[in-house]
Scaffold this motif. Structure first.
Motif, short mmCIF file in Angstrom:
data_model
loop_
_atom_site.label_atom_id
_atom_site.label_comp_id
_atom_site.label_asym_id
_atom_site.label_seq_id
_atom_site.Cartn_x
_atom_site.Cartn_y
_atom_site.Cartn_z
N ILE A 1 0.23 -1.03 -0.13
CA ILE A 1 -0.38 0.14 0.00
C ILE A 1 1.00 1.74 0.07
N PRO A 2 0.46 2.15 -1.09
CA PRO A 2 1.49 2.69 -0.47
C PRO A 2 1.29 4.07 0.47
N VAL A 3 2.10 5.14 0.79
CA VAL A 3 2.15 5.45 1.38
C VAL A 3 3.16 6.85 1.71
N ARG A 4 1.99 7.80 2.33
CA ARG A 4 2.44 9.35 1.36
C ARG A 4 2.74 9.90 3.70
N ARG B 1 6.99 8.02 0.32
CA ARG B 1 6.67 9.49 -0.41
C ARG B 1 6.93 10.08 0.92
N VAL B 2 7.24 10.98 0.80
CA VAL B 2 7.54 12.21 2.20
C VAL B 2 7.80 13.13 1.20
N ALA C 1 14.56 13.00 -0.41
CA ALA C 1 14.91 11.65 -0.29
C ALA C 1 15.84 11.17 0.94
N LEU C 2 14.75 10.08 1.53
CA LEU C 2 15.10 9.52 2.46
C LEU C 2 16.39 8.99 2.70
#
Length: 302
Positions: free
Chosen positions: A165-168, A225-226, A289-290
């Motif tokens: 599942i995508p996490v934003r 994505r952050v 960019a983590l």
């Protein structure tokens, strides 16, 4: 055969039998029967009895006919009742099919509460984690920083790794002037010694998300994505699919310690408004960019 015709035939037959009995009786008086059938006394008696019964039936035939009329009316009434019951049954089934309690409750909830189903006194970690672990579409977090990230991290990892599942996640840009304003708001009614450094707490969250990024593997990293935003946030939002938990940034109180409005349904009035705010902040934000989030922050240009 119709009832009238049948009764005419019956009357004629009974009349003929009655007349026959009388004729036989007269013939017997004149001795005509002995001439035709010597020693036939028993048949004569039998015929006499039958003639008597026939006369009686002839007298009672109108009453018997009334019974047939009653039977016909009862039959007609039964047919009418069956037809009416069938009609009412069909109508009742049609109305019951429309009576979907869950649907009616959902309509009332949307009309009267705009999608709000519950208000929690503070952030319900366990409930949101359950939403995240059951999610099939996406998970979104909008905060200045996420003070309860350690509690949410196992569920976020499960969503990324196990369910794909995508996490934003959207956080306040650490060097934003808003960070200083939020500092002031948090210390306004608290001892300055207890004040929170928003900039430092945002950076701590970015460090925690970097650890999550490393832990989820290549497939999970592509889904995480952050972004940071340099704007005044209006609300804090935690979303899992169509479930929203929304709170405000109050003075002297973290958003997770404030009342949480739970909204069910992205197509509800409140759901659409909250989603619009999420989309706005996401568009305003810049990707982080983590793997090297510090350098990534330094390269952001507003």
């Amino acid at each position: 055969m119709s009832v009238d015709v049948r009764y005419r035939v019956e009357r004629i037959a009974l009349a003929l039998m009655s007349i026959s009995g009388v004729v036989v009786l007269i013939a017997d008086l004149f001795g005509w029967l002995d001439a035709l059938a010597p020693g036939g006394a028993l048949p004569k008696v039998t015929l006499l009895i039958l003639s008597t019964v026939t006369v009686f039936l002839l007298l009672e035939i109108d009453r018997l006919r009334k019974l047939d009329v009653v039977e016909d009316k009862v039959t007609q009434l039964g047919d009418t009742l069956r037809t009416e019951v069938a009609r009412l049954d069909g109508s009742l089934r049609a109305n019951l099919s429309k009576l979907d309690i869950e649907t009616v409750a959902e309509q009332l909830r949307q009309e009267n509460y705009l999608g709000v189903i519950q208000v929690h006194p503070d952030f319900p970690d366990a409930r949101f984690c359950a939403f995240v672990e059951d999610a099939t579409q996406e998970v979104v977090i909008l905060q200045t920083f996420v003070p309860n990230l350690a509690h949410l991290q196992p569920s976020l990892e499960k969503a990324l790794v196990d369910h794909g599942i995508p996490v934003r996640v959207m956080l306040l840009y650490p060097s934003s002037p808003v960070a200083g304003l939020r500092d002031e708001a948090l210390r306004a009614v608290r001892d300055p010694a207890l004040a929170l450094d928003v900039k430092a707490r945002v950076e701590m969250c970015l460090a925690g998300l970097a650890e999550l990024h490393r832990a989820v593997g290549p497939a999970g990293r592509a889904l995480l994505r952050v972004r940071v935003y340099n704007s005044l946030p209006s609300i804090a939002v935690h979303k899992a699919d169509e479930h929203f938990l929304v709170s405000s940034f109050l003075h002297g109180q973290l958003a997770v310690d404030s009342a949480q409005t739970e909204i069910d349904g992205g197509d509800t009035t409140m759901g659409r408004q909250v989603q619009r705010e999420l989309d706005t902040l996401w568009e305003i934000g810049r990707d982080v960019a983590l793997p090297d989030w510090r350098e990534s922050l330094r390269n952001i240009v507003w």
